[in-house]
Every structure is written in structure tokens, then in C-alpha cells.
Design an enzyme around this catalytic site. Structure first.
Site, PDB file in Angstrom:
ATOM      1  N   ASP A 152      50.009 -53.445 -51.343  1.00 14.69           N
ATOM      2  CA  ASP A 152      48.773 -53.076 -52.030  1.00 14.69           C
ATOM      3  C   ASP A 152      49.130 -52.437 -53.363  1.00 14.69           C
ATOM      4  O   ASP A 152      50.176 -51.800 -53.505  1.00 14.69           O
ATOM      5  CB  ASP A 152      47.953 -52.085 -51.203  1.00 14.69           C
ATOM      6  N   ASP A 186      42.488 -58.601 -50.343  1.00 15.58           N
ATOM      7  CA  ASP A 186      41.416 -57.748 -49.831  1.00 15.58           C
ATOM      8  C   ASP A 186      40.138 -57.951 -50.638  1.00 15.58           C
ATOM      9  O   ASP A 186      39.031 -57.998 -50.087  1.00 15.58           O
ATOM     10  CB  ASP A 186      41.820 -56.272 -49.911  1.00 15.58           C
TER      11      ASP A 186
END
Length: 215
Positions: A152, A186
Site C-alpha cells: 500500500d 483498493d
């Protein structure tokens, strides 16, 4: 938001293009971050938009639920089911193109994170900061197949403040919005689900339902 249900023959290719664009973009950014940032490193683009390299074992936005192996297998099963569903409904005139795009975004996002889980433990090492990870390191990866960590990096600390001391329970505590760090995969999942719920929820149906409509 509107979409034309007239031209149906090319929507399978549209789904493929959307899925490939998201997956390739997601993986390029993840690999670049992994090979240029050390774990925990932050780069400030603006006050409210930063790149912050973290890794997680769980679901979107760093959540962790249950066994990592089981989660990865469930993701693979979900993606396979959604791909099969899109293949079955792509040419029905009653299916709106926007619905296909939403499903494609969800498929692509889930697949992007699956790639991390399946391969990253094998193809990357995991050195202590400030050392940076290597792609295909001589000594092998930091884990095994199916147990890699999801990368991420997108961080949007839009605003922050301290709660007034007179508020019970949270008085004096620091509040930051938006705290989760996430990735392009995401984002694709989130956008796909939100747009689907807002504009295409009435489209959710089994392939046989669409077949009956056109019979």
C-alpha cells in the site's frame, strides 16, 4: 450516469481492457514503490497527498480478517466467479455497459491484490529499513507462495484536529482524516462497488434472468 445497451459485441473486450489497465497500473506502482522506498518511508507530494510505503496481510485498507491463506484462496474463488459471471452476461442487451465496467473494476482490484499475496513473498526480499527490497534477490524471497504481503502507498491525510476536552470519551484526543493507506487495486474495488450500488444495483441478476428477458 448512463450507458448504451445497444452495442454488446465488444463489451467482453472492454472488460478485458479495463481489467488489464488496472492490474498493470497497480503492479507498476507497487513494484516501483517496493524497489525505491524502504518500509515506512514517506514522500510528501502535497500536505494532503503523500506516498507512504506500508504492507499488510489482510484486506483492503489494511484490515486483517482470519487466515491469510484462506483469505487468498477466497479472493481467487471470488475473482474466478466474477469473471465467469461477466463472460455469461456480457452480450445480453439488457445488461448495461456501466455494470460490466463496475464488475471489471472489482475483478481487477481483487486480482491486483491477489498477485501480491501469491507472488511477492517469493520474488521480493524484506530487508530492515532503511534498506530497500530487491526484486528476485539472490537469497530468495521473504516468504512462500500465497503468503506475500500486499503493498500500500496512497495516503490522504486531508485534515486533522484535537477534539475539545469537554467531549466525553474522546476529549483531547487527536483525530486524523483520512488515515487508511491503500493502493490502486483498493481504489478500483471501492469505485466499482460504490458506482454499482448507486447506479446499477437493479442490474444485479443471474445470467438465466437476463436470458429469460431476451427470450
Amino acid at each position: 450516469m448512463t450507458s448504451k445497451p445497444i452495442i454488446t459485441g465488444n463489451r467482453g473486450w472492454l472488460a478485458v481492457i479495463v481489467i488489464l489497465l488496472v492490474i498493470v497500473s497497480d503492479q507498476i506502482l507497487k513494484i516501483w514503490i517496493k524497489t525505491h522506498f524502504y518500509l515506512g518511508e514517506e514522500y510528501k507530494i502535497t500536505e494532503w497527498f503523500r506516498l507512504l510505503f506500508i504492507e499488510n496481510n489482510g484486506m483492503a485498507f489494511g484490515m486483517e480478517i482470519g487466515s491469510k491463506l484462506v483469505l487468498t484462496l477466497l479472493r481467487i474463488a471470488l475473482v474466478a466467479a466474477l469473471i465467469w459471471y461477466v463472460v455469461l452476461i456480457r452480450n445480453f442487451k439488457a445488461v448495461r455497459t456501466g455494470y460490466i465496467v463496475c464488475l471489471s473494476l472489482i475483478i481487477a482490484g481483487a486480482a491486483g491484490n491477489i498477485i501480491d499475496c501469491v507472488f511477492y513473498g517469493v520474488i521480493f526480499n524484506d530487508p530492515m529499513p532503511p534498506a530497500i527490497a530487491q526484486l528476485f534477490p539472490p537469497g530468495g524471497g521473504y516468504g512462500t507462495w500465497m503468503l506475500g504481503k500486499v503493498v500500500d502507498m496512497l495516503y490522504f491525510p486531508l485534515f486533522e484536529f484535537n477534539w475539545p476536552t469537554w467531549i466525553p470519551g474522546i476529549g483531547g484526543e487527536h483525530f486524523l482524516f483520512f488515515q487508511p493507506v491503500f493502493n490502486l487495486a483498493d481504489s478500483a474495488i471501492t469505485v466499482g462497488i460504490i458506482v454499482l450500488i448507486l447506479f446499477y444495483s437493479a442490474q444485479i441478476a443471474s445470467p438465466s434472468s437476463y436470458r429469460n428477458k431476451e427470450a
